[in-house]
Design a protein around this motif. Structure first.
Motif, short mmCIF file in Angstrom:
data_model
loop_
_atom_site.label_atom_id
_atom_site.label_comp_id
_atom_site.label_asym_id
_atom_site.label_seq_id
_atom_site.Cartn_x
_atom_site.Cartn_y
_atom_site.Cartn_z
N PRO A 45 0.81 -1.22 0.00
CA PRO A 45 0.00 0.00 0.00
C PRO A 45 0.85 1.27 0.00
N VAL A 46 0.24 2.38 -0.48
CA VAL A 46 0.95 3.66 -0.53
C VAL A 46 1.51 4.04 0.82
N THR A 47 0.73 3.76 1.88
CA THR A 47 1.19 4.15 3.22
C THR A 47 2.50 3.45 3.56
N ALA A 82 4.76 2.62 1.38
CA ALA A 82 5.79 3.29 0.59
C ALA A 82 6.21 4.59 1.28
N LEU A 83 5.21 5.32 1.83
CA LEU A 83 5.50 6.59 2.50
C LEU A 83 6.38 6.40 3.72
N ALA A 132 8.03 3.79 4.38
CA ALA A 132 9.08 2.84 4.07
C ALA A 132 9.11 1.71 5.09
N TYR A 142 6.68 -3.98 5.02
CA TYR A 142 5.75 -5.03 4.62
C TYR A 142 6.17 -5.64 3.29
#
Lengths: 604, 190
Positions: free
Chosen positions: B101-103, B105-106, B108, B111
């Motif tokens: 999920p984007v979160t 990636a933000l 880092a 997961y």
């Protein structure tokens, strides 16, 4: 009759069509939207279908059709009825000639709404009969009965499903076309003593409505969808009262057990009082299992007082059922188990789970709203600013890293909230963001108010040429209607100029430099000024080639990720990568990268 | 024989369509069907589920915890999220490829899916792992993950119909030019 696998909302639409529907209109809103869409899909041309500009317009349109003897249905979500409440309250006094059903979908949770309001309250407030289906099959059957009651009593009726009925699917029995009712409207018959509301008429109508509702309470006590189901054992002195989808959770919880007496309430208003007395007789305690507000619980408490019954009524008011949020099979089974004294079912014990990734809803990859928010954020960096949001996909602009929605209240509210903040904080740059469909629905009057009253603010219209949040319905700016016509668009910039906004500029937000420059320049002006960020919804257009990252140039600074939060940019093996299955090639990230490592996309 | 089926994954993986196809297979067998799923705002990139119930004396489109005969999970973390709904000793079909999920990636955060698979392997369940990406690559399209997953689920023996039934139902719903590819995906065996 034949079987079909239908969504609840599709079943409501198909039921209405089978009941001889002549006209349907509404405003999109989850979980109500598919009713009108299904009708449009099943329209042989004989039904007038319209997405109206807002719920008030829709309700008035539906009323006019029903005055003329048509069978009409108006669809909306619960907060939509707030918008339509002005005509609703008066229409209750005037009544109708053709059957008129106002389909209002409630959203316990709430899953996708601002409030957990209960339309059953609106029924008693407006004194209109209300139908509350518990399953997809019942919704199909009940909508047809709702038209019959409406026509028989010359009154609009409310039909109030909740999300799990609207969006549940079931294989149900539906009528064959030959079984459909055909309704040929007589037309409008002039009679000013009937259709023109005046105090004298209202007084007489009020007397009539109270008498009719007392009669309907008796009629509904005989209505086959209100049910008293005897206990498995007659010695049981406990009972359960429920409604809607929660009634099916009660059925699940009682399946195969020695069940207490059950009361299913399908017409919360007028409340079937006689049936309630029958249910309460011989019971010491009753548990009310409801979603949203404790309507049945209050009614039963009232009936106990009126008839001097000693039955104790439990539910939300007594803390036995939680006061907010959805019920589930599990929560209802637990409520019933502790009420009856059953042992709680043992659930499998699982090892402790690892930390699960959260997946909050985000603006899609390639969404032009991301570019619009980022442009305003960049332009206003370091300046004291407030960003008022509104209802739509763009409410998601509040998420990190954009963090560009400081307020959100209800449809169209952002414009005048911005005006209000500006009046108290004159040194702040105030921005209102509003989507195109919301602009037409309820922001235009707000802009007139702001212009005339000398507000100092920047209006940002996020024009993606559709009503995206609810599944891409047409609106007056799209040039399409639900009858398949191609018509003249209502031009947003012309509307804004027409109401006195002197500076109106239209920019493509995906051209970042130009967008930032426009925001800087326009927001520095005095008064109400507007920027229309125009770029189509990414879901509706064919995606361009995905962008690519030149790994020899990328310094892994993650500026693209940390400033845009696009789901198409991910980290894999510690490196920034493009998820080519999501990237639409909008090229916003290529304009943000400090080392020009991202390339490709639409221009190459 | 009543069956409770839970499909889960991330928006965009074709879960709702798979649920519809499973429902039509059951209806062809004369069974009653109910289902419920996530719709709306949460669809894109959010956790998506579909409850599907086949059989008689079912009232609610959703069921409670500990009642699913099978979970068909298109993503490892979503399998873990929905695991409380599985019956004791129930079956889980899981696609081993994670969707980050984007979160994640933000922040880092780390997961990557393997921790979820290790967790599933520890649980007292019948687990079948499918490397969806690999199979889709072999079949030549990322769009057939849902058919691959449904094929595996049917071969587990928990669903009350055959792969042939699913192929027939699929042919009635997908465009003719995609029928052959989807049939291959349904019949694909690891």
């Amino acid at each position: 009759m034949h079987k079909e696998f239908l969504m609840g909302n599709a079943a409501i639409a198909r039921g209405a069509v089978a009941a001889g529907l002549n006209l349907i209109c509404g405003y999109p809103g989850t979980p109500s939207t598919e009713v009108l869409e299904t009708t449009a899909k099943n329209n042989d041309g004989s039904i007038y279908v319209e997405w109206s500009v807002n719920e008030k317009a829709a309700l008035e349109l539906g009323a006019g059709a029903a005055y003329s003897g048509a069978r009409s249905m108006v669809t909306m979500k619960q907060v939509g009825l707030n918008v339509a409440s002005d005509p609703l309250m008066s229409l209750a006094y005037i009544g109708v000639k053709g059957g008129m059903v106002i389909m209002v979908a409630d959203d316990p949770g709430p899953i996708s709404s601002q409030t957990e309001q209960d339309t059953r309250h609106f029924a008693s407030f407006s004194k209109l009969p209300c139908f509350d289906p518990s399953s997809v099959q019942e919704a199909y059957d009940m909508i047809q009965e709702a038209f019959e009651y409406s026509e028989k009593y010359n009154t609009p009726v409310l039909f109030r499903p909740t999300t799990r009925v609207c969006h549940g699917y079931a294989s149900i029995n539906v009528k064959d076309k030959e079984e459909y009712r055909v309704n040929a409207p007589e037309g409008f018959v002039k009679d000013s003593s009937k259709w023109v509301i005046f105090p004298r008429l209202s007084y007489n109508a009020h007397m009539h409505i109270e008498k009719r509702n007392a009669e309907l309470s008796d009629v509904f006590s005989e209505y086959s969808r209100n049910l008293v189901i005897p206990a498995s054992e007659s010695s049981c002195r406990k009972g359960i009262a429920s409604h809607g989808i929660s009634y099916t959770y009660v059925q699940e919880a009682l399946e195969g057990k020695s069940a207490p007496k059950v009361f299913k309430v399908s017409t919360p208003f007028p409340f079937p009082e006689k049936m309630a007395v029958e249910f309460l007789s011989g019971l010491d305690e009753v548990l009310c299992i409801e979603e949203l507000d404790p309507i049945i619980e209050r009614e039963l408490t009232y009936v106990c007082g009126k008839y001097h019954l000693s039955t104790k009524i439990y539910g939300k008011l007594t803390g036995n059922v939680k006061t907010a949020g959805e019920n589930t099979c599990d929560s209802v089974a637990e409520n019933i188990a502790s009420f009856i004294g059953w042992e709680k079912p043992d659930t499998a014990v699982l090892p402790e789970t690892p930390e699960l990734p959260v997946r909050p809803p985000v603006l899609c990859a390639g969404c032009p709203h991301r570019a619009s928010f980022f442009a305003v954020k960049t332009a206003m960096k370091g300046k004291k600013s407030v960003f008022c949001g509104d209802i739509g996909c763009y409410t998601l602009g509040n998420a990190m890293p954009l963090d560009m929605v400081d307020t959100c209240l209800c449809m169209g509210a952002g414009v005048n909230i911005t005006q209000g903040i500006g009046k108290i904080e004159p040194d702040t740059s105030c921005f209102a963001f509003v989507g195109d469909s919301t602009f037409f629905a309820s922001a235009i009057t707000g802009v007139v108010n702001a212009v005339y009253n000398q507000a100092d603010m920047t209006l940002i219209v996020l024009d993606n040429s559709t009503t995206a949040m609810t599944g891409h319905q047409p609106h007056p700016g799209t040039g399409r209607t639900m009858m398949g016509q191609v018509v003249d668009k209502v031009d947003i910039s012309a509307v804004l100029r027409g109401v006195g906004v002197k500076t109106v500029e239209t920019v493509n937000p995906l051209e970042l430099d130009k967008a930032v420059e426009t925001v800087k320049r326009v927001s520095a002006e005095k008064g109400v000024k507007a920027i229309i960020f125009k770029s189509p919804c990414a879901v509706l257009i064919k995606p361009d080639k995905p962008v690519t990252i030149d790994e020899s140039k990328c310094i892994n600074c993650k500026k693209c990720i940390n400033s845009l939060g696009c789901p198409g940019i991910i980290i894999a093996d510690g490196k920034v990568k493009i998820d080519s299955s999501l990237c639409t090639g909008c090229r916003l990230c290529t304009q943000v990268c400090p080392v020009n490592a991202i390339g490709g996309g639409c221009n190459e | 024989m009543n069956k409770n089926i839970l499909l889960c994954g991330v928006g965009g993986q074709g879960i709702v369509l798979t649920s519809k196809l499973t429902a039509s297979c059951a209806m062809e067998k004369g069974m009653s069907v109910m289902s419920a799923e996530t719709i709306g705002m949460a669809q894109k990139g959010g956790s998506v589920f579909s409850f599907l119930r086949l059989g008689e004396n079912i009232y609610s489109p959703m069921f409670g915890k500990g009642q699913a005969d099978i979970i068909i999970a298109f993503e490892p973390a979503e399998a873990v999220r929905m695991l409380p709904y599985l019956k004791k000793g129930g079956t889980v079909i899981v696609n081993t490829n994670p969707v980050i999920p984007v979160t994640s990636a933000l922040k880092a955060s780390g997961y990557c899916g393997t921790e979820m698979l290790e967790y599933l392997r520890k649980c007292d369940i019948k687990l079948m792992e499918v490397d969806g990406n690999k199979v889709c690559r072999e079949l030549g399209s990322p769009k057939v993950l849902n058919m691959v997953m449904l094929g595996e689920a049917i071969r587990s023996g928990v669903l009350p119909f055959t792969v042939d039934d699913a192929v027939d139902a699929m042919k009635k719903t997908v465009k003719p030019q995609f029928a052959e590819l989807n049939e291959k995906a349904l019949r694909n065996q690891n």
